[in-house]
Design a protein around this motif. Structure first.
Motif, PDB file in Angstrom:
ATOM      1  N   PRO A   1     -58.961  -7.533  30.674  1.00  0.00           N
ATOM      2  CA  PRO A   1     -60.254  -7.020  30.045  1.00  0.00           C
ATOM      3  C   PRO A   1     -61.632  -7.285  31.073  1.00  0.00           C
ATOM      4  O   PRO A   1     -62.595  -6.958  30.865  1.00  0.00           O
ATOM      5  CB  PRO A   1     -60.250  -8.524  29.181  1.00  0.00           C
ATOM      6  CG  PRO A   1     -58.470  -8.696  28.692  1.00  0.00           C
ATOM      7  CD  PRO A   1     -57.925  -8.309  30.041  1.00  0.00           C
ATOM      8  N   GLN A   2     -61.227  -7.719  32.389  1.00  0.00           N
ATOM      9  CA  GLN A   2     -62.093  -7.769  33.393  1.00  0.00           C
ATOM     10  C   GLN A   2     -62.289  -6.735  34.160  1.00  0.00           C
ATOM     11  O   GLN A   2     -63.266  -6.700  35.151  1.00  0.00           O
ATOM     12  CB  GLN A   2     -61.853  -9.212  34.220  1.00  0.00           C
ATOM     13  CG  GLN A   2     -61.945 -10.624  33.522  1.00  0.00           C
ATOM     14  CD  GLN A   2     -63.077 -10.779  32.732  1.00  0.00           C
ATOM     15  OE1 GLN A   2     -64.158 -10.622  33.274  1.00  0.00           O
ATOM     16  NE2 GLN A   2     -63.159 -11.206  31.335  1.00  0.00           N
ATOM     17  N   SER A   3     -61.532  -5.854  34.138  1.00  0.00           N
ATOM     18  CA  SER A   3     -61.513  -4.563  34.927  1.00  0.00           C
ATOM     19  C   SER A   3     -62.891  -3.824  34.880  1.00  0.00           C
ATOM     20  O   SER A   3     -63.496  -3.811  33.804  1.00  0.00           O
ATOM     21  CB  SER A   3     -60.490  -3.598  34.430  1.00  0.00           C
ATOM     22  OG  SER A   3     -59.170  -4.133  34.823  1.00  0.00           O
ATOM     23  N   ASP A   4     -63.292  -3.419  35.834  1.00  0.00           N
ATOM     24  CA  ASP A   4     -64.551  -2.553  36.051  1.00  0.00           C
ATOM     25  C   ASP A   4     -64.554  -1.202  35.270  1.00  0.00           C
ATOM     26  O   ASP A   4     -64.651  -0.239  36.260  1.00  0.00           O
ATOM     27  CB  ASP A   4     -65.121  -2.821  37.394  1.00  0.00           C
ATOM     28  CG  ASP A   4     -66.563  -2.202  37.628  1.00  0.00           C
ATOM     29  OD1 ASP A   4     -67.081  -1.804  36.550  1.00  0.00           O
ATOM     30  OD2 ASP A   4     -67.025  -2.060  38.897  1.00  0.00           O
ATOM     31  N   PHE A   5     -64.359  -0.953  34.258  1.00  0.00           N
ATOM     32  CA  PHE A   5     -64.444   0.412  33.584  1.00  0.00           C
ATOM     33  C   PHE A   5     -65.446   1.137  33.918  1.00  0.00           C
ATOM     34  O   PHE A   5     -65.655   2.373  34.111  1.00  0.00           O
ATOM     35  CB  PHE A   5     -64.293   0.331  31.894  1.00  0.00           C
ATOM     36  CG  PHE A   5     -62.820  -0.321  31.800  1.00  0.00           C
ATOM     37  CD1 PHE A   5     -61.605   0.096  32.254  1.00  0.00           C
ATOM     38  CD2 PHE A   5     -62.756  -1.431  31.105  1.00  0.00           C
ATOM     39  CE1 PHE A   5     -60.401  -0.350  31.957  1.00  0.00           C
ATOM     40  CE2 PHE A   5     -61.270  -1.992  30.379  1.00  0.00           C
ATOM     41  CZ  PHE A   5     -60.327  -1.386  31.012  1.00  0.00           C
ATOM     42  N   ALA A   6     -66.913   0.180  33.861  1.00  0.00           N
ATOM     43  CA  ALA A   6     -67.866   1.101  34.099  1.00  0.00           C
ATOM     44  C   ALA A   6     -68.059   1.667  35.677  1.00  0.00           C
ATOM     45  O   ALA A   6     -68.302   2.852  35.718  1.00  0.00           O
ATOM     46  CB  ALA A   6     -69.237   0.270  33.962  1.00  0.00           C
ATOM     47  N   GLY A   7     -67.688   0.788  36.622  1.00  0.00           N
ATOM     48  CA  GLY A   7     -67.553   1.500  38.101  1.00  0.00           C
ATOM     49  C   GLY A   7     -66.648   2.542  38.116  1.00  0.00           C
ATOM     50  O   GLY A   7     -67.013   3.554  38.731  1.00  0.00           O
ATOM     51  N   ALA A   8     -65.567   2.363  37.243  1.00  0.00           N
ATOM     52  CA  ALA A   8     -64.587   3.576  37.573  1.00  0.00           C
ATOM     53  C   ALA A   8     -65.053   4.905  36.883  1.00  0.00           C
ATOM     54  O   ALA A   8     -64.997   5.954  37.452  1.00  0.00           O
ATOM     55  CB  ALA A   8     -63.277   3.243  36.653  1.00  0.00           C
ATOM     56  N   ILE A   9     -65.894   4.909  35.716  1.00  0.00           N
ATOM     57  CA  ILE A   9     -66.169   5.938  34.916  1.00  0.00           C
ATOM     58  C   ILE A   9     -67.375   6.683  35.972  1.00  0.00           C
ATOM     59  O   ILE A   9     -67.556   7.712  36.080  1.00  0.00           O
ATOM     60  CB  ILE A   9     -66.556   5.713  33.523  1.00  0.00           C
ATOM     61  CG1 ILE A   9     -65.282   5.140  32.759  1.00  0.00           C
ATOM     62  CG2 ILE A   9     -67.344   6.868  32.886  1.00  0.00           C
ATOM     63  CD1 ILE A   9     -65.806   4.661  31.433  1.00  0.00           C
ATOM     64  N   ALA A  10     -68.083   5.852  36.397  1.00  0.00           N
ATOM     65  CA  ALA A  10     -69.443   6.159  37.140  1.00  0.00           C
ATOM     66  C   ALA A  10     -68.717   6.960  38.285  1.00  0.00           C
ATOM     67  O   ALA A  10     -69.476   8.053  38.876  1.00  0.00           O
ATOM     68  CB  ALA A  10     -70.183   5.111  37.512  1.00  0.00           C
ATOM     69  N   ALA A  11     -67.729   6.462  38.939  1.00  0.00           N
ATOM     70  CA  ALA A  11     -67.078   7.008  40.191  1.00  0.00           C
ATOM     71  C   ALA A  11     -66.173   8.191  39.881  1.00  0.00           C
ATOM     72  O   ALA A  11     -65.527   8.619  40.788  1.00  0.00           O
ATOM     73  CB  ALA A  11     -66.456   5.821  40.797  1.00  0.00           C
TER      74      ALA A  11
ATOM     75  N   ALA B   1     -52.628   2.175  27.731  1.00  0.00           N
ATOM     76  CA  ALA B   1     -51.392   1.828  26.930  1.00  0.00           C
ATOM     77  C   ALA B   1     -51.790   1.453  25.692  1.00  0.00           C
ATOM     78  O   ALA B   1     -50.942   1.346  24.798  1.00  0.00           O
ATOM     79  CB  ALA B   1     -50.389   0.854  27.625  1.00  0.00           C
ATOM     80  N   GLY B   2     -53.197   1.115  25.379  1.00  0.00           N
ATOM     81  CA  GLY B   2     -53.477   0.812  23.965  1.00  0.00           C
ATOM     82  C   GLY B   2     -54.845   0.128  23.895  1.00  0.00           C
ATOM     83  O   GLY B   2     -56.040   0.827  23.620  1.00  0.00           O
ATOM     84  N   TRP B   3     -54.646  -1.079  24.237  1.00  0.00           N
ATOM     85  CA  TRP B   3     -56.129  -2.022  23.959  1.00  0.00           C
ATOM     86  C   TRP B   3     -57.184  -1.379  24.815  1.00  0.00           C
ATOM     87  O   TRP B   3     -58.246  -1.516  24.424  1.00  0.00           O
ATOM     88  CB  TRP B   3     -55.952  -3.316  24.191  1.00  0.00           C
ATOM     89  CG  TRP B   3     -55.527  -3.750  25.669  1.00  0.00           C
ATOM     90  CD1 TRP B   3     -54.157  -3.769  26.403  1.00  0.00           C
ATOM     91  CD2 TRP B   3     -56.527  -3.914  26.783  1.00  0.00           C
ATOM     92  NE1 TRP B   3     -54.476  -4.243  27.860  1.00  0.00           N
ATOM     93  CE2 TRP B   3     -55.871  -3.961  27.890  1.00  0.00           C
ATOM     94  CE3 TRP B   3     -58.058  -3.776  26.697  1.00  0.00           C
ATOM     95  CZ2 TRP B   3     -56.531  -4.228  29.123  1.00  0.00           C
ATOM     96  CZ3 TRP B   3     -58.582  -4.187  27.815  1.00  0.00           C
ATOM     97  CH2 TRP B   3     -58.005  -4.740  29.102  1.00  0.00           C
ATOM     98  N   GLU B   4     -57.051  -0.792  26.006  1.00  0.00           N
ATOM     99  CA  GLU B   4     -58.077  -0.372  26.750  1.00  0.00           C
ATOM    100  C   GLU B   4     -59.113   0.939  26.207  1.00  0.00           C
ATOM    101  O   GLU B   4     -60.083   0.945  26.725  1.00  0.00           O
ATOM    102  CB  GLU B   4     -57.436   0.049  28.189  1.00  0.00           C
ATOM    103  CG  GLU B   4     -56.499  -0.570  28.755  1.00  0.00           C
ATOM    104  CD  GLU B   4     -54.875  -0.528  28.558  1.00  0.00           C
ATOM    105  OE1 GLU B   4     -54.273  -0.773  29.211  1.00  0.00           O
ATOM    106  OE2 GLU B   4     -54.907   0.188  27.651  1.00  0.00           O
ATOM    107  N   LEU B   5     -58.420   1.736  25.289  1.00  0.00           N
ATOM    108  CA  LEU B   5     -59.318   2.463  24.776  1.00  0.00           C
ATOM    109  C   LEU B   5     -60.586   2.027  24.198  1.00  0.00           C
ATOM    110  O   LEU B   5     -61.392   2.725  24.592  1.00  0.00           O
ATOM    111  CB  LEU B   5     -58.630   3.193  23.725  1.00  0.00           C
ATOM    112  CG  LEU B   5     -57.557   4.194  24.073  1.00  0.00           C
ATOM    113  CD1 LEU B   5     -56.822   4.876  22.744  1.00  0.00           C
ATOM    114  CD2 LEU B   5     -58.009   5.292  24.597  1.00  0.00           C
ATOM    115  N   GLY B   6     -60.965   0.964  23.295  1.00  0.00           N
ATOM    116  CA  GLY B   6     -61.993   0.455  22.949  1.00  0.00           C
ATOM    117  C   GLY B   6     -62.906   0.445  24.240  1.00  0.00           C
ATOM    118  O   GLY B   6     -64.222   0.764  24.122  1.00  0.00           O
TER     119      GLY B   6
END
Length: 422
Positions: free
Chosen positions: A98-108, A115-120
């Motif tokens: 839950p602490q992963s930097d999804f915003a940074g990843a998408i921007a980059a 695997a499931g929970w990450e989609l939201g």
């Protein structure tokens, strides 16, 4: 005047006391081997864990030069470091919290495994950024680690397609991981392959326009062409190591890329019965000479690996006694270098290498430690300096050159290793 923090030129040229020399031409050769084997599937070079201890940026650069189409890492922070180094190739990160930097990843522009929970959370961040996140859905086909359980796959597909219809994500991949591909005779690989085909078909029927299906790891890439699909993920093989017990890298057309060396710190004569290291679990059988090697478990050498081989002046000796934090000991024997009037102090000590000069192998150290070759190279610590051979085939890119030189020593050409002390 020497700028603050800048070592004198003589110090910069001094051979390091502990060094992992990585031959990037070996990396390129191994990549080309897997590109040929996998074709027409494309190759993802797995450079997680700092490229298994070899250096993520130099290895990723060499792999892409040699024909890799994708890069793969476990964590987003690893992917962001590659982007920060100027690497813009397709890139997947698949292990999140839950602490992963999804915003940074998408921007980059980094693809994300789910695997499931990450989609939201991924979809929510994509909406905030006004972007569409690229997602690879992971199904657990039998390994029992990361991946959607089979019973939850329909629900995951339903959620993913809802997010896709709303323009938040796009499902571009489906993947899984094999459990026993390094044991080719076991039936579980066939079972996982059949399950994977079924789950991919379900995803496609649900509306996923899958660009890449990927299942094969290094051993499956070499032995199971039916697992190749659109993309193979090769990790261990990039570094020239064999995934099969009892099979040498050369038999697979691979070249080990890393050579780990130090210098003998001390060499001394001792009497019969001399105890060695903590616990005194080893005692010399007779008058002997002991050589001190300044590498220990703080450098990534397994503490348990007593008996591991060290080559000094053309002779291979086993480590005796317990490996300590900073050092280990080899018994040079009654006709040791001190007794014969030839002190080994300052001589190169080779723990493992490609075997071209009779060096011990990574697999010998793995056997001594009761582990696998993956662990031996991956755990070599940052205290051990990395040096790179053949970093720049041709003119190269000056920005990449500056990136490499800012963090490590770079030596170009096949004779660079000869500069190390004999």
């Amino acid at each position: 005047m020497i700028a603050p923090g800048t070592a004198p030129a003589a110090d910069r040229l001094r051979p390091p006391e502990r060094v992992a020399v990585v031959d990037l031409d070996a990396i390129r050769s191994n990549v080309r081997r897997f590109v040929r084997v996998a074709a027409p599937a494309r190759l993802m070079a797995v450079v997680k864990a700092d490229a298994y201890g070899h250096g993520a940026v130099p290895v990723a650069t060499a792999a892409l030069e040699a024909g890799a189409s994708w890069l793969g890492v476990a964590h987003i922070e690893e992917a962001l470091a590659l982007r920060a180094a100027g690497i813009d190739a397709p890139l997947l990160a698949w292990l999140h919290t839950p602490q992963s930097d999804f915003a940074g990843a998408i921007a980059a522009g980094i693809d994300l495994g789910s695997a499931g929970w990450e989609l939201g959370p991924i979809a929510a961040v994509a909406v905030e950024q006004g972007q569409v996140a690229r997602v690879h859905l992971k199904i657990d086909t039998g390994l029992g680690r990361n991946g959607s359980p089979a019973a939850d796959w329909d629900a995951l597909l339903s959620a993913a397609m809802a997010h896709q219809a709303a323009g938040r994500i796009r499902v571009v991949g489906v993947f899984s991981h094999l459990a026993v591909a390094d044991e080719p005779d076991r039936p579980e690989t066939d079972e996982q392959l059949a399950a994977f085909r079924e789950f991919v078909a379900l995803a496609e029927r649900a509306g996923a326009a899958v660009e890449v299906r990927h299942l094969a790891n290094t051993p499956a890439t070499l032995t199971r062409p039916d697992t190749h699909f659109d993309l193979v993920r090769v990790g261990l093989g990039l570094y020239g190591l064999s995934p099969f017990a009892g099979t040498a890298p050369s038999a697979l057309g691979l070249r080990p890329a890393m050579t780990l060396t130090s210098l003998v710190a001390q060499c001394k004569d001792v009497p019969a019965g001399q105890g060695v290291s903590y616990g005194l679990s080893y005692r010399t059988m007779g008058p002997s000479a002991l050589g001190l090697i300044p590498l220990g478990y703080a450098d990534g050498i397994p503490r348990i690996a007593t008996g591991g081989p060290v080559r000094v002046n053309g002779v291979t000796y086993p480590v005796v006694g317990r490996i300590a934090m900073d050092q280990m000991v080899i018994d040079l024997g009654e006709a040791g270098l001190v007794a014969s009037g030839r002190s080994a102090t300052g001589a190169e000590a080779v723990l493992f290498g490609p075997g071209d000069d009779g060096e011990p192998s990574v697999d010998e150290w793995a056997a001594a430690a009761g582990t696998n070759n993956y662990e031996i190279v991956t755990r070599v610590s940052p205290r051990v300096q990395r040096r790179y051979l053949n970093a720049f085939p041709g003119a190269g890119d000056i920005r990449r050159q500056m990136t490499l030189e800012s963090s490590t020593a770079v030596e170009d050409g096949p004779t660079a290793r000869a500069a190390r002390p004999a």
